[in-house]
Design a protein around this motif. Structure first.
Motif, PDB file in Angstrom:
ATOM      1  N   PHE A 145      -1.060  -1.917   7.860  1.00  0.00           N
ATOM      2  CA  PHE A 145      -0.302  -1.749   6.623  1.00  0.00           C
ATOM      3  C   PHE A 145      -0.524  -0.254   5.854  1.00  0.00           C
ATOM      4  O   PHE A 145       0.229   0.412   5.490  1.00  0.00           O
ATOM      5  CB  PHE A 145      -0.537  -2.913   5.505  1.00  0.00           C
ATOM      6  N   ILE A 146      -1.942   0.078   5.887  1.00  0.00           N
ATOM      7  CA  ILE A 146      -2.348   1.216   5.254  1.00  0.00           C
ATOM      8  C   ILE A 146      -1.797   2.309   6.181  1.00  0.00           C
ATOM      9  O   ILE A 146      -1.451   3.456   5.603  1.00  0.00           O
ATOM     10  CB  ILE A 146      -3.830   1.261   5.308  1.00  0.00           C
ATOM     11  N   SER A 147      -1.817   2.213   7.618  1.00  0.00           N
ATOM     12  CA  SER A 147      -1.351   3.128   8.229  1.00  0.00           C
ATOM     13  C   SER A 147       0.280   3.361   8.097  1.00  0.00           C
ATOM     14  O   SER A 147       0.481   4.676   8.129  1.00  0.00           O
ATOM     15  CB  SER A 147      -1.595   2.638   9.834  1.00  0.00           C
ATOM     16  N   THR A 148       0.942   2.257   8.164  1.00  0.00           N
ATOM     17  CA  THR A 148       2.129   2.447   7.378  1.00  0.00           C
ATOM     18  C   THR A 148       2.449   3.465   6.258  1.00  0.00           C
ATOM     19  O   THR A 148       3.494   4.171   6.190  1.00  0.00           O
ATOM     20  CB  THR A 148       2.908   1.088   7.478  1.00  0.00           C
ATOM     21  N   VAL A 149       1.783   2.899   5.317  1.00  0.00           N
ATOM     22  CA  VAL A 149       1.621   3.618   4.038  1.00  0.00           C
ATOM     23  C   VAL A 149       1.775   5.293   4.257  1.00  0.00           C
ATOM     24  O   VAL A 149       2.126   5.970   3.511  1.00  0.00           O
ATOM     25  CB  VAL A 149       1.014   2.973   2.935  1.00  0.00           C
ATOM     26  N   LYS A 150       0.526   5.395   4.776  1.00  0.00           N
ATOM     27  CA  LYS A 150       0.183   6.813   5.094  1.00  0.00           C
ATOM     28  C   LYS A 150       1.318   7.532   5.939  1.00  0.00           C
ATOM     29  O   LYS A 150       1.492   8.693   5.659  1.00  0.00           O
ATOM     30  CB  LYS A 150      -1.209   6.927   6.023  1.00  0.00           C
ATOM     31  N   TYR A 151       1.927   6.736   6.928  1.00  0.00           N
ATOM     32  CA  TYR A 151       3.140   7.594   7.550  1.00  0.00           C
ATOM     33  C   TYR A 151       4.248   7.794   6.508  1.00  0.00           C
ATOM     34  O   TYR A 151       4.910   9.111   6.474  1.00  0.00           O
ATOM     35  CB  TYR A 151       3.524   6.584   8.987  1.00  0.00           C
ATOM     36  N   VAL A 152       4.563   6.823   5.827  1.00  0.00           N
ATOM     37  CA  VAL A 152       5.712   7.130   4.665  1.00  0.00           C
ATOM     38  C   VAL A 152       5.326   8.207   3.925  1.00  0.00           C
ATOM     39  O   VAL A 152       6.257   8.981   3.493  1.00  0.00           O
ATOM     40  CB  VAL A 152       6.053   5.652   3.982  1.00  0.00           C
ATOM     41  N   ALA A 153       4.194   8.273   3.449  1.00  0.00           N
ATOM     42  CA  ALA A 153       3.651   9.121   2.517  1.00  0.00           C
ATOM     43  C   ALA A 153       3.982  10.433   3.087  1.00  0.00           C
ATOM     44  O   ALA A 153       4.033  11.408   2.208  1.00  0.00           O
ATOM     45  CB  ALA A 153       2.400   8.725   1.849  1.00  0.00           C
ATOM     46  N   SER A 154       3.736  10.694   4.230  1.00  0.00           N
ATOM     47  CA  SER A 154       3.826  11.937   4.881  1.00  0.00           C
ATOM     48  C   SER A 154       5.151  12.372   5.114  1.00  0.00           C
ATOM     49  O   SER A 154       5.401  13.571   5.333  1.00  0.00           O
ATOM     50  CB  SER A 154       3.241  12.049   6.283  1.00  0.00           C
ATOM     51  N   SER A 196       8.483  -1.390  -2.334  1.00  0.00           N
ATOM     52  CA  SER A 196       9.583  -2.269  -1.669  1.00  0.00           C
ATOM     53  C   SER A 196       9.973  -1.671  -0.486  1.00  0.00           C
ATOM     54  O   SER A 196      10.626  -2.601   0.472  1.00  0.00           O
ATOM     55  CB  SER A 196      10.484  -2.520  -2.734  1.00  0.00           C
ATOM     56  N   GLU A 197      10.149  -0.534  -0.455  1.00  0.00           N
ATOM     57  CA  GLU A 197      10.660   0.338   0.758  1.00  0.00           C
ATOM     58  C   GLU A 197       9.959  -0.153   1.853  1.00  0.00           C
ATOM     59  O   GLU A 197      10.529   0.287   3.033  1.00  0.00           O
ATOM     60  CB  GLU A 197      10.854   1.902   0.552  1.00  0.00           C
ATOM     61  N   ILE A 198       8.541  -0.153   1.816  1.00  0.00           N
ATOM     62  CA  ILE A 198       7.604  -0.416   2.904  1.00  0.00           C
ATOM     63  C   ILE A 198       8.098  -1.817   3.598  1.00  0.00           C
ATOM     64  O   ILE A 198       7.483  -2.079   4.610  1.00  0.00           O
ATOM     65  CB  ILE A 198       6.007  -0.523   2.402  1.00  0.00           C
ATOM     66  N   ALA A 203      -7.464   6.349  -3.690  1.00  0.00           N
ATOM     67  CA  ALA A 203      -8.024   7.790  -3.819  1.00  0.00           C
ATOM     68  C   ALA A 203      -8.379   8.406  -2.389  1.00  0.00           C
ATOM     69  O   ALA A 203      -7.939   9.457  -2.424  1.00  0.00           O
ATOM     70  CB  ALA A 203      -9.371   7.437  -4.360  1.00  0.00           C
ATOM     71  N   ASP A 204      -8.700   7.497  -1.241  1.00  0.00           N
ATOM     72  CA  ASP A 204      -8.960   8.353   0.137  1.00  0.00           C
ATOM     73  C   ASP A 204      -7.458   8.794   0.508  1.00  0.00           C
ATOM     74  O   ASP A 204      -7.610   9.848   1.307  1.00  0.00           O
ATOM     75  CB  ASP A 204      -9.591   6.946   0.901  1.00  0.00           C
ATOM     76  N   LEU A 205      -6.447   7.983   0.163  1.00  0.00           N
ATOM     77  CA  LEU A 205      -5.322   8.541   0.601  1.00  0.00           C
ATOM     78  C   LEU A 205      -4.721   9.820  -0.083  1.00  0.00           C
ATOM     79  O   LEU A 205      -3.598  10.413   0.354  1.00  0.00           O
ATOM     80  CB  LEU A 205      -4.171   7.550   0.818  1.00  0.00           C
TER      81      LEU A 205
END
Length: 500
Positions: free
Chosen positions: A6-15, A23-25, A47-49
């Motif tokens: 899940f965190i990897s997915t958020v990181k990818y979308v944020a990039s 909700s887009e996730i 914070a880390d992301l």
């Protein structure tokens, strides 16, 4: 989907986009989660992301957080800081506010003989408790006259020493143009009030301070003092104190992206907790630290408390934080910290009017607190250190872990100066550490041996890394420690430390 995925997915979308809704996730997830559940999973990692999240209706908007640039002092600000540190009294408005608060709480003027005697008893009781063995202390300072005694006796010194620490942060470039500061265990507001006071030296830097405190009595004192000295045009915003126990804050709304996190004279009061549990507390909040943020832990200089801080700092280092200062690990190894009594000093303050009035008795020394001595550690996530030390390959410097093999010999060592002067009028003595020593090591310089080539041992600031060439090793059986004797033939050089 696991939390890691899940965190990897958020990181990818944020990039791929500067901002998006949680909700887009959902379209990427195998299992259905509500946006509140996703937010709860994401919160410890924001914070880390380098991300921020805010509620938008029933959803959360996640966006990239651009770090605020470091605040570098210009010449005028440096001059103001230098003049500021020469002040030896707390601001008159703050001293007046403390007196007014004691008067308001007791219903009599603070200088009333009855009130003074009660304050004296509270101060003596606190000091007696402080000098008990660590596991038998209570050190609460949370009710009635214990809070008033703290304001009269401890507050001025803690306020003034915080000035010194903020000056170090400013001169090291660790402050930012826009800062979020989290003060955990604020008591009556030493840190927030010191922030507001120090920031007057800075031209355009701004800060928002979030204090956390469990004691209603301290929060009441905090509120009174902040209101008494606050100004409308201040560059510092002090939020109302959040009532919570830092060991278990519950659901209080803490800031998600913290630039400076402070534990001032609070972790040592958790005497019932082992060092691992205290490290757990720090690491729990470290999740909220910005990637380029700093954690500052400050404790009194008393031997057991100071030594315990060094033990804690190494545990936190093993947990993934890096020690920015004051320690330098010259050889990349960890020291034996159970005998590391290391603290910094600053010029004594002038006693307040309340202290002088309390001291008008048979034992005046009991009620005047003016010495500034403290132990501290600054921790980071990014591995940055104040005094990076890169020894050239093939250097002939000796590790202090091998000093026992060189008694009676002259050697070269590279080590940090980890104390103020522990000697006397005839002999200077300073604690030395390179991160490898198993027993304490001291640099000893007789006054009659001081030369231009070795005086850096005396003049270098606390924490400075020194190269000491041609020192004689001696063993001190009384203290089970080693001395390196500095003579006229010794060459001492600093290794690129910043000036203080």
């Amino acid at each position: 989907m696991t939390e890691k995925q899940f965190i990897s997915t958020v990181k990818y979308v944020a990039s791929t986009k500067p901002a998006f809704l949680l909700s887009e996730i959902a379209v990427y997830l195998d299992d259905q989660k509500t946006v509140d559940q996703m937010y709860a999973s994401l919160l410890p990692h924001l914070a880390d992301l380098g991300l921020a999240a805010k509620k938008i209706g029933e959803d959360y908007e996640v966006s990239r957080l651009l770090p605020s640039p470091a605040y570098c002092l210009n010449a005028a600000e440096e001059q103001r800081v230098s003049e500021y540190l020469e002040l030896r009294t707390i601001p008159p408005a703050l001293e007046e506010a403390i007196g007014q608060y004691i008067t308001r709480k007791t219903g009599k003027d603070w200088s009333d003989p009855v009130i003074l005697e009660r304050l004296r008893r509270a101060i003596v009781a606190q000091k007696d408790d402080y000098w008990k063995p660590t596991n038998k202390r209570s050190l609460q300072y949370t009710k009635g006259y214990s809070v008033l005694g703290y304001l009269a006796y401890h507050f001025p010194v803690y306020f003034m020493q915080t000035r010194q620490l903020f000056a170090e942060l400013a001169r090291d470039g660790l402050l930012k143009r826009e800062m979020t500061i989290l003060d955990l265990g604020t008591g009556p507001g030493v840190i927030p009030l010191a922030v507001a006071d120090f920031w007057t030296c800075l031209g355009t830097a701004r800060a928002t301070v979030f204090p956390v405190e469990r004691s209603k009595e301290h929060i009441e004192a905090f509120t009174h003092l902040v209101k008494s000295v606050a100004t409308k045009d201040s560059l510092v915003t002090i939020k109302p104190a959040l009532e919570a126990d830092i060991t278990s804050p519950g659901d209080v709304m803490l800031p998600e992206h913290v630039d400076l996190m402070i534990f001032s004279n609070v972790l040592n009061e958790l005497a019932g907790l082992p060092v691992a549990a205290r490290a757990d507390i720090v690491m729990k909040y470290a999740d909220r630290l910005a990637p380029d943020g700093t954690i500052l832990v400050v404790e009194p200089a008393e031997e057991a408390t100071s030594t315990s801080l060094r033990v804690l700092s190494l545990v936190l280092k093993k947990r993934g934080l890096s020690i920015y200062a004051p320690c330098t690990f010259v050889w990349g190894t960890n020291c034996t910290s159970d005998r590391c009594w290391s603290f910094q000093t600053a010029p004594s303050i002038r006693p307040t009017r309340i202290m002088n009035t309390l001291a008008a008795c048979d034992e005046p020394f009991r009620y005047v607190n003016t010495d500034i001595k403290y132990s501290y550690v600054m921790l980071r996530k990014d591995g940055k250190t104040r005094s990076p030390c890169h020894l050239p390959k093939g250097t002939n410097a000796m590790r202090l872990s091998r000093i026992h093999l060189n008694v009676g010999r002259r050697i070269t060592v590279v080590a940090a100066k980890m104390s103020e002067d522990l000697g006397d009028n005839e002999t200077h003595m300073f604690r030395l550490c390179d991160g490898s020593a198993e027993k304490p090591v001291y640099g000893v310089l007789p006054v009659f041996h001081i030369t231009q080539s070795n005086r850096d041992l005396v003049s270098a600031p606390y924490g400075a890394v020194l190269e000491l060439r041609n020192v004689l090793v001696r063993y001190n059986p009384v203290h089970d420690a080693y001395n390196v004797l500095v003579s006229r033939n010794t060459q001492i050089n600093t290794t690129g430390n910043r000036a203080v």
